[in-house]
Design a protein around this motif. Structure first.
Motif, PDB file in Angstrom:
ATOM      1  N   HIS A 134       0.920  -1.320   0.078  1.00 43.85           N
ATOM      2  CA  HIS A 134      -0.155  -0.064   0.026  1.00 43.85           C
ATOM      3  C   HIS A 134       0.755   1.236  -0.041  1.00 43.85           C
ATOM      4  O   HIS A 134       2.053   1.046   0.251  1.00 43.85           O
ATOM      5  CB  HIS A 134      -1.022   0.008   1.277  1.00 43.85           C
ATOM      6  CG  HIS A 134      -0.036   0.171   2.594  1.00 43.85           C
ATOM      7  ND1 HIS A 134       0.444  -0.884   3.202  1.00 43.85           N
ATOM      8  CD2 HIS A 134       0.111   1.155   3.321  1.00 43.85           C
ATOM      9  CE1 HIS A 134       1.236  -0.604   4.248  1.00 43.85           C
ATOM     10  NE2 HIS A 134       1.117   0.775   4.165  1.00 43.85           N
ATOM     11  N   ASP A 136       1.206   5.134   1.720  1.00 46.58           N
ATOM     12  CA  ASP A 136       0.494   6.018   2.862  1.00 46.58           C
ATOM     13  C   ASP A 136       0.108   7.322   2.265  1.00 46.58           C
ATOM     14  O   ASP A 136       1.231   8.050   2.008  1.00 46.58           O
ATOM     15  CB  ASP A 136       1.711   6.055   3.870  1.00 46.58           C
ATOM     16  CG  ASP A 136       1.996   5.082   4.702  1.00 46.58           C
ATOM     17  OD1 ASP A 136       1.246   3.852   4.492  1.00 46.58           O
ATOM     18  OD2 ASP A 136       3.010   4.905   5.750  1.00 46.58           O
ATOM     19  N   HIS A 190       4.780  -0.030  -0.073  1.00 42.54           N
ATOM     20  CA  HIS A 190       5.376  -1.006   1.005  1.00 42.54           C
ATOM     21  C   HIS A 190       4.325  -1.820   1.593  1.00 42.54           C
ATOM     22  O   HIS A 190       3.183  -1.677   1.810  1.00 42.54           O
ATOM     23  CB  HIS A 190       6.047   0.163   2.112  1.00 42.54           C
ATOM     24  CG  HIS A 190       4.958   0.858   2.923  1.00 42.54           C
ATOM     25  ND1 HIS A 190       4.703   1.810   2.158  1.00 42.54           N
ATOM     26  CD2 HIS A 190       4.403   0.870   3.927  1.00 42.54           C
ATOM     27  CE1 HIS A 190       3.810   2.773   2.898  1.00 42.54           C
ATOM     28  NE2 HIS A 190       3.870   1.759   3.907  1.00 42.54           N
ATOM     29  N   ARG A 213       3.255   9.824  11.494  1.00 43.04           N
ATOM     30  CA  ARG A 213       3.054  10.728  10.429  1.00 43.04           C
ATOM     31  C   ARG A 213       2.599  12.013  10.736  1.00 43.04           C
ATOM     32  O   ARG A 213       2.267  12.421  11.905  1.00 43.04           O
ATOM     33  CB  ARG A 213       1.781  10.205   9.809  1.00 43.04           C
ATOM     34  CG  ARG A 213       1.855   8.744   9.106  1.00 43.04           C
ATOM     35  CD  ARG A 213       1.277   7.966  10.106  1.00 43.04           C
ATOM     36  NE  ARG A 213       1.451   6.497   9.635  1.00 43.04           N
ATOM     37  CZ  ARG A 213       0.536   5.639   8.871  1.00 43.04           C
ATOM     38  NH1 ARG A 213      -0.603   6.388   8.440  1.00 43.04           N
ATOM     39  NH2 ARG A 213       0.771   4.434   8.243  1.00 43.04           N
TER      40      ARG A 213
HETATM   41 FE   FE2 Z   1       2.126   2.001   5.596  1.00 48.25          FE
END
Ligand code: FE2
Ligand code: SIN
Length: 216
Positions: A134, A136, A190, A213
Motif C-alpha cells: 500500500h 501511505d 510498502h 506521520r
Molecule cells: Fe504504511
C-alpha cells in the motif's frame, strides 16, 4: 556536518540506504525501549488493539490502535484520520513524549529536520499477520516523512516503487530498527510479509510497529 560525513557515520552505525530519501537506521530505537514499553500499555489501556475492516470488507490480520491528535482508521466507508477513536468514542490517547522524541531524532538522523508528528499508528503483528502493499497517502502533508519503528519479532518489509507492480526489495526489520522514508520516496508502495514465529526475548511471539506521520 557535510553530507559525506553524515553518510560515513551512518554507515558506521549500520544504517542502510534504500532510496535517495529512504533509510533504515539499525538499532536506533534501542536506547528508548525501556521507556517505550510501559507507554504502549498506557495507550492500549485507553484505546485497545482491534482488527479493523477495509473498505472492501477484508478484516485486517494486523491489530491496530493509535495515539496522538489524529489516528488512522478504516471501515467499510474508507480510510481516514479521526480525532476520536471510533470504538471508545473518546479522543485517541495523547502521544507519549518519548514517542515524539524518538520520531523526531530518527527523522533528523535520516536528513529530515523538525519532524513533528501528530499521529502514531501502533500495529501489532502476531505470527501469520501481514500487511499487503500500500501507499501511505491519507496524510495532508507529503512534505513530512514517515517514521516507522520496529519492536519484537523480525519482519520482512517489502519496499517497492511508485506503482503497485514495480519490483520490491525485501529488508529484514529487527527489534529497535527505525525505517524513515520521505521526499522522493514518500509515496513508495510498502508492506510486510506474513510474520514468521521467531519469538523475541523481550516481546515474545509478537511484533509491534509504530508509524509516525504528520497527518493533519
Ligand atoms: Fe504504511
Ligand atoms: C505500515 O505500513 O503502516 C506498517 C509498516 C510496518 O509494520 O513495518
Amino acid at each position: 556536518m557535510n553530507i559525506e560525513t553524515l553518510e560515513f557515520f551512518g554507515a558506521m552505525a549500520g544504517h542502510q540506504r534504500l532510496g535517495p530519501d529512504a533509510m533504515v537506521l539499525r538499532g536506533f530505537a534501542l536506547p528508548f525501549v525501556s521507556e517505550l514499553m510501559p507507554s504502549i500499555a498506557d495507550v492500549e489501556a485507553v484505546s485497545p488493539f482491534r482488527h479493523m475492516v477495509t473498505p472492501s470488507g477484508f478484516t485486517m490480520s494486523v491489530a491496530l490502535t493509535n495515539c496522538g491528535a489524529l489516528g488512522w482508521a478504516t471501515d467499510r466507508r474508507g480510510y481516514r484520520y479521526t480525532a476520536i477513536d471510533p470504538e471508545s468514542g473518546k479522543r485517541w490517547p495523547a502521544m507519549p513524549d518519548v514517542f515524539a522524541r524518538l520520531a523526531n531524532e530518527a527523522a533528523t538522523a535520516a536528513g529530515f529536520n523538525d519532524f513533528d508528528p501528530d499521529a502514531c499508528l501502533v500495529n501489532r503483528y502476531l505470527p501469520g499477520a501481514r500487511l499487503s502493499l500500500h501507499q501511505d497517502k491519507n496524510e495532508r502533508d507529503y512534505e513530512a516523512p514517515i517514521v516507522s519503528v520496529s519492536l519484537g519479532m523480525r519482519a520482512t518489509f517489502m519496499f517497492g516503487g511508485l506503482k503497485r507492480t514495480d519490483p520490491t526489495i525485501k529488508v529484514s526489520l529487527y527489534h529497535g530498527d527505525v525505517m524513515v522514508w520521505g521526499g522522493v520516496d514518500r509515496l513508495r508502495f510498502h508492506g510486510v510479509m506474513p510474520l514468521k514465529e521467531e519469538p523475541h526475548p523481550l516481546l515474545g511471539s509478537q511484533r509491534i510497529n509504530f508509524t509516525f506521520r504528520k497527518a493533519g
